[in-house]
Design a protein around this motif. Structure first.
Motif, PDB file in Angstrom:
ATOM      1  N   MET A 263       0.712  -1.111   0.034  1.00 39.01           N
ATOM      2  CA  MET A 263      -0.016   0.051  -0.205  1.00 39.01           C
ATOM      3  C   MET A 263       0.703   1.106  -0.021  1.00 39.01           C
ATOM      4  N   LEU A 264       0.533   2.234  -0.550  1.00 38.09           N
ATOM      5  CA  LEU A 264       0.965   3.710  -0.853  1.00 38.09           C
ATOM      6  C   LEU A 264      -0.031   4.478  -0.030  1.00 38.09           C
ATOM      7  N   HIS A 265       0.766   5.364   0.555  1.00 33.15           N
ATOM      8  CA  HIS A 265      -0.348   6.335   1.427  1.00 33.15           C
ATOM      9  C   HIS A 265       0.134   7.679   1.153  1.00 33.15           C
ATOM     10  N   LEU A 266      -0.877   8.612   0.911  1.00 32.17           N
ATOM     11  CA  LEU A 266      -0.467  10.235   0.675  1.00 32.17           C
ATOM     12  C   LEU A 266      -1.008  10.788   1.951  1.00 32.17           C
ATOM     13  N   LEU A 267      -0.079  11.515   2.842  1.00 37.23           N
ATOM     14  CA  LEU A 267      -0.622  12.114   3.885  1.00 37.23           C
ATOM     15  C   LEU A 267      -0.449  13.571   3.414  1.00 37.23           C
ATOM     16  N   LEU A 268      -1.499  14.489   3.533  1.00 42.93           N
ATOM     17  CA  LEU A 268      -1.483  15.668   3.470  1.00 42.93           C
ATOM     18  C   LEU A 268      -1.697  16.636   4.642  1.00 42.93           C
ATOM     19  N   LEU A 269      -0.700  17.305   5.102  1.00 44.23           N
ATOM     20  CA  LEU A 269      -0.579  18.044   6.178  1.00 44.23           C
ATOM     21  C   LEU A 269      -1.277  19.273   6.042  1.00 44.23           C
ATOM     22  N   ARG A 270      -2.144  19.902   6.872  1.00 47.78           N
ATOM     23  CA  ARG A 270      -2.794  21.255   6.762  1.00 47.78           C
ATOM     24  C   ARG A 270      -2.560  22.064   8.072  1.00 47.78           C
ATOM     25  N   TYR A 271      -2.061  23.021   7.999  1.00 45.98           N
ATOM     26  CA  TYR A 271      -2.084  23.908   9.458  1.00 45.98           C
ATOM     27  C   TYR A 271      -3.536  24.145   9.660  1.00 45.98           C
ATOM     28  N   THR A 272      -3.747  24.026  11.182  1.00 41.94           N
ATOM     29  CA  THR A 272      -4.993  24.448  11.751  1.00 41.94           C
ATOM     30  C   THR A 272      -5.234  25.821  12.065  1.00 41.94           C
ATOM     31  N   GLY A 273      -3.945  26.574  11.883  1.00 40.27           N
ATOM     32  CA  GLY A 273      -3.882  28.065  12.047  1.00 40.27           C
ATOM     33  C   GLY A 273      -3.097  28.502  11.054  1.00 40.27           C
ATOM     34  N   SER A 274      -2.019  29.584  11.676  1.00 38.66           N
ATOM     35  CA  SER A 274      -1.258  30.016  10.902  1.00 38.66           C
ATOM     36  C   SER A 274       0.160  29.301  10.657  1.00 38.66           C
ATOM     37  N   GLU A 275       1.021  29.442   9.822  1.00 33.37           N
ATOM     38  CA  GLU A 275       2.108  28.758   9.568  1.00 33.37           C
ATOM     39  C   GLU A 275       3.135  29.048  10.657  1.00 33.37           C
ATOM     40  N   GLU A 276       3.152  30.354  11.164  1.00 32.57           N
ATOM     41  CA  GLU A 276       3.695  30.976  12.321  1.00 32.57           C
ATOM     42  C   GLU A 276       3.464  30.118  13.668  1.00 32.57           C
ATOM     43  N   ALA A 277       2.219  29.788  13.682  1.00 31.02           N
ATOM     44  CA  ALA A 277       1.963  28.912  14.974  1.00 31.02           C
ATOM     45  C   ALA A 277       2.527  27.730  15.203  1.00 31.02           C
ATOM     46  N   ALA A 278       2.782  27.114  13.962  1.00 32.81           N
ATOM     47  CA  ALA A 278       3.749  25.881  14.019  1.00 32.81           C
ATOM     48  C   ALA A 278       5.050  25.964  14.366  1.00 32.81           C
ATOM     49  N   GLY A 279       5.621  27.125  14.314  1.00 38.04           N
ATOM     50  CA  GLY A 279       7.091  27.541  14.187  1.00 38.04           C
ATOM     51  C   GLY A 279       7.714  26.820  15.583  1.00 38.04           C
ATOM     52  N   PRO A 280       7.084  26.876  16.800  1.00 36.35           N
ATOM     53  CA  PRO A 280       7.912  26.416  18.020  1.00 36.35           C
ATOM     54  C   PRO A 280       8.066  24.701  18.061  1.00 36.35           C
ATOM     55  N   TYR A 281       7.298  24.114  17.037  1.00 34.96           N
ATOM     56  CA  TYR A 281       7.216  22.715  16.822  1.00 34.96           C
ATOM     57  C   TYR A 281       8.097  22.186  15.621  1.00 34.96           C
ATOM     58  N   VAL A 282       8.753  23.085  14.880  1.00 28.40           N
ATOM     59  CA  VAL A 282       9.313  22.958  13.718  1.00 28.40           C
ATOM     60  C   VAL A 282      10.313  21.678  13.954  1.00 28.40           C
ATOM     61  N   ALA A 283      11.501  22.014  14.913  1.00 25.58           N
ATOM     62  CA  ALA A 283      12.461  20.884  15.072  1.00 25.58           C
ATOM     63  C   ALA A 283      11.978  19.556  15.445  1.00 25.58           C
ATOM     64  N   ALA A 284      11.173  19.382  16.344  1.00 27.19           N
ATOM     65  CA  ALA A 284      10.395  18.364  16.734  1.00 27.19           C
ATOM     66  C   ALA A 284       9.842  17.745  15.496  1.00 27.19           C
ATOM     67  N   HIS A 285       8.965  18.272  14.740  1.00 31.10           N
ATOM     68  CA  HIS A 285       8.497  17.994  13.290  1.00 31.10           C
ATOM     69  C   HIS A 285       9.659  17.278  12.323  1.00 31.10           C
ATOM     70  N   VAL A 286      10.662  18.036  12.202  1.00 34.93           N
ATOM     71  CA  VAL A 286      11.765  17.507  11.457  1.00 34.93           C
ATOM     72  C   VAL A 286      12.263  16.276  11.891  1.00 34.93           C
ATOM     73  N   GLU A 287      12.507  16.045  13.501  1.00 32.39           N
ATOM     74  CA  GLU A 287      13.213  14.843  13.721  1.00 32.39           C
ATOM     75  C   GLU A 287      12.101  13.727  13.553  1.00 32.39           C
ATOM     76  N   PHE A 288      10.818  14.093  13.711  1.00 31.17           N
ATOM     77  CA  PHE A 288       9.672  12.979  13.273  1.00 31.17           C
ATOM     78  C   PHE A 288       9.793  12.572  11.755  1.00 31.17           C
ATOM     79  N   LEU A 289      10.045  13.601  11.033  1.00 28.35           N
ATOM     80  CA  LEU A 289      10.022  13.036   9.523  1.00 28.35           C
ATOM     81  C   LEU A 289      11.522  12.156   9.290  1.00 28.35           C
ATOM     82  N   GLU A 290      12.609  12.691   9.726  1.00 23.64           N
ATOM     83  CA  GLU A 290      13.982  12.021   9.763  1.00 23.64           C
ATOM     84  C   GLU A 290      13.669  10.641  10.139  1.00 23.64           C
TER      85      GLU A 290
END
Length: 108
Positions: free
Chosen positions: A1-28
């Protein structure tokens, strides 16, 4: 199976800023595990991002998406589309268990 995951911000892109480093580690982490084949920001980036995943079932990819620090923090959500691949480029066909299209191997 192949999965397409589309991530959408629930607010502004700036609101996600404090979590970017943890998100990048999740991706890696999931790229290293071989589950994520490709990931990146949408164009425009303010919308969110996208991930192509394989090698796990729908239940597992939903569990993985729920662990994304963006989701845990409530700054993003995922829409997941699962594809039962029937035809694929020869480079991807064996990995996805699909019939190769666009090569001599697919003739006939």
């Amino acid at each position: 199976m192949l999965h397409l995951l589309l991530l959408r911000y629930t607010g502004s892109e700036e609101a996600a800023g404090p979590y970017v480093a943890a998100h990048v580690e999740f991706l890696e982490r999931h790229h290293r595990a071989g589950v994520f084949l490709a990931s990146g920001q949408t164009v425009p980036a303010s919308v969110g991002g996208a991930i192509v995943a394989c090698g796990v079932d729908r239940e597992e990819v939903e569990r993985i998406a729920a662990e994304d620090p963006f989701v845990v923090a409530g700054v993003a959500t995922y829409a997941i589309t699962t594809i039962d691949v029937g035809r694929a480029h020869p480079v991807l066909a064996e990995m996805l268990g699909a019939r190769a299209v666009g090569s001599a191997a697919s003739a006939g």
